[in-house]
Design a protein around this motif. Structure first.
Motif, PDB file in Angstrom:
ATOM      1  N   LEU A  25       1.081  -1.579  -0.325  1.00 56.50           N
ATOM      2  CA  LEU A  25      -0.050   0.244   0.001  1.00 56.50           C
ATOM      3  C   LEU A  25       0.873   1.665  -0.373  1.00 56.50           C
ATOM      4  O   LEU A  25       0.234   2.214   0.872  1.00 56.50           O
ATOM      5  CB  LEU A  25      -0.738   0.149   1.097  1.00 56.50           C
ATOM      6  N   ASP A  26       1.856   1.005  -0.747  1.00 55.94           N
ATOM      7  CA  ASP A  26       2.654   2.607  -0.304  1.00 55.94           C
ATOM      8  C   ASP A  26       2.015   3.729  -1.650  1.00 55.94           C
ATOM      9  O   ASP A  26       3.390   4.647  -1.415  1.00 55.94           O
ATOM     10  CB  ASP A  26       4.046   1.644  -1.947  1.00 55.94           C
ATOM     11  N   ALA A  27       1.492   3.465  -2.135  1.00 52.24           N
ATOM     12  CA  ALA A  27       0.502   4.993  -2.847  1.00 52.24           C
ATOM     13  C   ALA A  27      -0.539   5.305  -1.742  1.00 52.24           C
ATOM     14  O   ALA A  27      -0.948   7.064  -2.085  1.00 52.24           O
ATOM     15  CB  ALA A  27      -0.646   4.032  -3.347  1.00 52.24           C
ATOM     16  N   TYR A  28      -0.116   4.972  -0.110  1.00 51.45           N
ATOM     17  CA  TYR A  28      -0.245   6.201   0.532  1.00 51.45           C
ATOM     18  C   TYR A  28       0.269   6.755   1.593  1.00 51.45           C
ATOM     19  O   TYR A  28       1.192   5.728   1.747  1.00 51.45           O
ATOM     20  CB  TYR A  28      -1.620   4.698   1.436  1.00 51.45           C
ATOM     21  N   ASP A  29      -0.271   6.927   2.717  1.00 51.40           N
ATOM     22  CA  ASP A  29       0.748   7.315   3.734  1.00 51.40           C
ATOM     23  C   ASP A  29       0.703   6.411   5.192  1.00 51.40           C
ATOM     24  O   ASP A  29      -1.112   7.034   5.520  1.00 51.40           O
ATOM     25  CB  ASP A  29       0.973   8.998   3.816  1.00 51.40           C
ATOM     26  N   VAL A  30       1.432   6.068   5.158  1.00 55.95           N
ATOM     27  CA  VAL A  30       0.826   4.343   6.693  1.00 55.95           C
ATOM     28  C   VAL A  30       0.530   4.909   7.819  1.00 55.95           C
ATOM     29  O   VAL A  30       2.219   5.555   7.686  1.00 55.95           O
ATOM     30  CB  VAL A  30       1.204   3.750   5.380  1.00 55.95           C
ATOM     31  N   VAL A  31       0.078   4.932   8.124  1.00 53.73           N
ATOM     32  CA  VAL A  31       0.880   4.400   9.637  1.00 53.73           C
ATOM     33  C   VAL A  31       0.539   3.814  10.460  1.00 53.73           C
ATOM     34  O   VAL A  31      -1.288   3.090  10.116  1.00 53.73           O
ATOM     35  CB  VAL A  31      -0.230   6.025  10.234  1.00 53.73           C
ATOM     36  N   VAL A  32       0.985   2.558  11.255  1.00 51.98           N
ATOM     37  CA  VAL A  32       0.231   1.825  12.047  1.00 51.98           C
ATOM     38  C   VAL A  32       0.381   1.691  13.755  1.00 51.98           C
ATOM     39  O   VAL A  32      -0.102   2.979  13.966  1.00 51.98           O
ATOM     40  CB  VAL A  32       1.347   0.614  11.643  1.00 51.98           C
ATOM     41  N   ALA A  33      -1.304   1.022  14.516  1.00 54.42           N
ATOM     42  CA  ALA A  33      -1.070   0.802  15.477  1.00 54.42           C
ATOM     43  C   ALA A  33      -1.374  -0.337  15.936  1.00 54.42           C
ATOM     44  O   ALA A  33      -1.644  -1.698  14.822  1.00 54.42           O
ATOM     45  CB  ALA A  33      -2.462   1.545  15.590  1.00 54.42           C
ATOM     46  N   GLY A  34      -0.585  -1.055  16.938  1.00 53.06           N
ATOM     47  CA  GLY A  34      -0.900  -2.653  17.072  1.00 53.06           C
ATOM     48  C   GLY A  34      -1.953  -3.256  18.311  1.00 53.06           C
ATOM     49  O   GLY A  34      -2.194  -4.239  18.683  1.00 53.06           O
ATOM     50  N   ASP A  35      -2.400  -2.071  18.550  1.00 51.30           N
ATOM     51  CA  ASP A  35      -3.745  -2.553  19.881  1.00 51.30           C
ATOM     52  C   ASP A  35      -4.482  -1.387  19.818  1.00 51.30           C
ATOM     53  O   ASP A  35      -4.613  -0.266  19.158  1.00 51.30           O
ATOM     54  CB  ASP A  35      -3.347  -2.501  21.218  1.00 51.30           C
ATOM     55  N   ARG A  36      -5.733  -1.446  20.671  1.00 52.33           N
ATOM     56  CA  ARG A  36      -6.960  -0.137  20.886  1.00 52.33           C
ATOM     57  C   ARG A  36      -6.616   0.866  20.906  1.00 52.33           C
ATOM     58  O   ARG A  36      -6.646   1.434  20.439  1.00 52.33           O
ATOM     59  CB  ARG A  36      -7.775  -0.400  21.862  1.00 52.33           C
ATOM     60  N   GLU A  37      -5.118   0.986  22.146  1.00 58.37           N
ATOM     61  CA  GLU A  37      -4.705   2.262  22.294  1.00 58.37           C
ATOM     62  C   GLU A  37      -4.327   3.666  21.221  1.00 58.37           C
ATOM     63  O   GLU A  37      -4.359   4.864  21.073  1.00 58.37           O
ATOM     64  CB  GLU A  37      -4.269   2.198  24.049  1.00 58.37           C
TER      65      GLU A  37
END
Length: 453
Positions: A25-37
């Motif tokens: 998905l390199d067409a997007y500025d990706v940010v990630v999260a591993g849990d709810r908080e």
């Protein structure tokens, strides 16, 4: 490099899957999260239009309870976010549950990069359309007739008449059932007039006791009666230079009818307890749901006052006579109350639309507003069904039988009704009507139907 890329949030606790999704998905500025908080923190910080989410989040990586709770909080925090749930093939029931809670779509794992890309592209596209529609509605809010939502030819003619008469000095009488929008049109008339920068003052003759109405209209001098501790201007005087709106003028008592007639003839008033004639320059607009000519015949309304007030008469059709407007207004109020109540976007089920279109709406637009607000509050999931509306019954409407006109009228009504039912979506309207989009555009052109009407 990422400044012009749309922001995409990936909620995934597996570092390997995170890496794979980032790469595909390199067409997007990706940010990630591993849990709810972390997910909620990223939503607050970046406000992404779209996010993908694995239902199996810690501390329940093998279940869906944490994922569903995260989904619920995301949609409560940012109702317009398009959440795409990533789920295993064996987890279909939870995917369906997530859709019912307001998720945009679901995609099976392991992910097919091309298909997931298409789903995400469409989610961004629809989010952008929604935002553009919101901007257009906000821009239209500056228009004097922005409060009038209609595609019905009769109602659009009323709007054109308001636009014609607004620049003049003529007194205007608005006739229509309760809840049809008489005050909305009165305010629109004021905003279109040369007096728009001055005050718009309104008074409801039926809502104020007769012994107080005269002082409300014309004001009083200090000491004029017990409790008159200071000089007070009336609504007519306060509207000097602007517009004075008399709602439910049919309930005006006979003694005040005579005083109002004198003001209309002389354009001067006298406060209660005063002897000074005060000139007032104000435009009079009045409204009533009653039949004033019948009241005149019964001796309950002055005929000379009626003719003074009704230099221009505008009759507003009831909602049951506005072709396609019931569904159109239902969509409008649904969107309004979803935003007001902080709910994710809702949709009408077919039985709800059928109930809305068949009901007679005796309380007109005001009744519609109340029922749709109730439905938005009571709806489970992202769909409003007929039971959520709680409408008391269904009505029927006769169709025209003129053989020369029936084809064109039926065609016109079908197109307007289809467009209203799908909130102006040309693709869906063409599917309902069983024609191609180019054909529908041609028919709309022939009948003078505009997509943004």
């Amino acid at each position: 490099m990422t400044q012009n890329k749309p922001k995409l949030l990936i909620i995934e606790d597996d570092p390997g899957v995170q890496k794979q999704l980032r790469w595909s998905l390199d067409a997007y500025d990706v940010v990630v999260a591993g849990d709810r908080e972390a997910a909620l923190a990223q939503i607050r910080r970046h406000e992404p239009a779209v996010c993908t989410m694995d239902l199996g989040l810690p501390p329940d990586p093998d279940g869906s309870t944490e994922g569903l709770a995260t989904l619920q909080q995301i949609l409560a925090l940012a109702p317009d976010t398009r959440v795409i749930v990533l789920t295993g093939n064996q987890d279909h029931a939870n995917a369906v549950k997530a859709i019912g809670m307001g998720a945009y779509d679901f995609h099976h794992k392991p992910c097919d990069p091309e298909v997931l890309n298409l789903v995400i592209q469409r989610a961004f596209f629809l989010h952008n359309l929604q935002q553009e529609n919101r901007r257009m509605q906000q821009a239209q809010a500056d228009s004097p007739l922005a409060g009038v939502i209609s595609r019905d030819p009769g109602m659009l003619k009323v709007c054109r008449n308001i636009e014609k008469v607004a620049p003049t000095s003529a007194s205007v009488m608005l006739l229509g059932e309760s809840g049809t929008g008489k005050e909305v049109l009165a305010r629109a008339l004021h905003q279109l007039s040369p007096r728009s920068k001055e005050r718009f003052m309104a008074i409801n003759c039926a809502a104020i006791p007769e012994n107080l109405l005269e002082s409300e209209l014309f004001g009083y001098e200090k000491g004029a009666f017990t409790g008159a501790a200071k000089q007070t201007k009336g609504k007519v005087e306060l509207a000097h230079g602007g517009t004075f709106f008399l709602d439910e003028v049919g309930d005006l008592p006979m003694p005040l009818q005579a005083k109002l007639l004198r003001f209309l003839q002389e354009r001067v008033i006298e406060r209660i307890g005063g002897h000074e004639e005060i000139p007032v320059d104000v435009r009079i607009v009045c409204a009533t749901h009653q039949k004033l000519k019948e009241l005149c015949a019964q001796g309950r309304f002055r005929e000379d006052l009626y003719y003074r007030l009704s230099e221009i008469v505008v009759t507003i059709p009831p909602l049951c006579q506005r072709e396609g407007d019931a569904a159109l207004l239902a969509h409008h109020f649904k969107n309004k109350f979803c935003a007001q109540e902080g709910r994710a976007s809702l949709h009408f089920a077919p039985d709800a639309i059928a109930a809305i279109e068949s009901y007679a709406w005796p309380g007109n637009v005001r009744e519609m507003e109340n029922y749709i607000k109730r439905a938005v509050i009571m709806a489970d999931g992202n769909t409003i069904v007929a039971d959520d509306l709680g409408l008391p019954g269904e009505g029927a409407e006769e169709e025209p039988i003129n053989l020369r006109q029936v084809r064109d009228e039926a065609e016109y009504k079908a197109i307007v009704k289809a467009l209203a039912r799908v909130d102006g979506n040309i693709v869906k309207a063409s599917e309902i009507l069983g024609v191609s989009r180019p054909t529908l555009y041609d028919l709309m052109g022939r009948h003078g139907i505009k997509t943004g009407a």
